[in-house]
Design a protein around this motif. Sequence first.
Motif: not given
Lengths: 243, 67
Positions: A4, A7, A70-72, A74-76, B24-26, B28-30, B36-38, B40
């Motif tokens: 992702x 959004x 989306x933060x790198x 994160x996936x589904x 930001x990419x790593x 922050x963000x949703x 769900x696969x994380x 992180x």
Amino acid sequence: MIHIYALTDAAGSSPALLGIDDSPVEVRAAGAVAAAVSRHDAAPEPTAEALLRHAVVVEALHQHRAVLPARFGTGVPDEGAVDDLLAQPGLSARLDRVRDHVEVDVRLVSAETPVPAVPSADAIQEPRHEHSGREHLRALAARAAASGSSEGTRQAAVDAVRMRLESLASGVVERPPGSARVLRHTALLLNRPLVDAFGRAVAEVAAELAPAHTVLCTGPWPPYNFVDDAKRPAAAPMGEGAR
Amino acid sequence: MSESPSRLETQQLGDIGLVDLLDRVLDAGVVISGDIILSLADVDLVYLNLRLLLGSVDTLFPPADSS
């Protein structure tokens, strides 16, 4: 798995984009909202190329739509999980908040390393004889005076950034300073039409605070730090931001 | 956003920009939770390594009294 990027709105144009590993970016919609995704056999490794591609895709989407990046990492697992994600309440309101807005990053950096206001234990040890004791006390007094002056200067600089830069923002998120010399580090949410005026304000404030302080500003970025109202800390009251 | 940055300042601001991009990419963000696969944890380690590699404000802008 499905990676992702962001959004976003279901409506709106966007160019054909290639994502991580040159996978095509799909905009999968559910109602008024959508997710920008790409498909992969396994979760993408956080290589420099993948990180940059993720950022570039988010940036390209941000040129045409409201986005919640989306933060790198994160996936589904499948499309059903994407739909579940898009069904969460309040998503449209969160997109509305960042619509036509950009994020900028502002650091206020002191040119000097802050002097501790309280003398250290080593500094207040008993002098060995009268002569060195007087010198020692003079040094302590000079150091205290210098510290007080610097503290006032730092506070004035922080207040200038808050009153003249942060006041232009629709939202303020404090970021980790990362250094004792960074007096204030914030992400600001700016209405797009205000970006030029903000740039001029940064130049003015930076010129006034130089050379004792530097104002570092990067952006505009997609609103990475404004994706979730619930996690957004309120800006600290005036006069409490200096270190 | 200074009006006429020197070459060195431009280089330093470029480095700051890269740090901010990674922030930001790593960092922050949703962030999505649930079934769900994380991935992180691995990303956080890479992020820390990248931050160390890129340095901080102190290395990019040495204090005035250390120059």
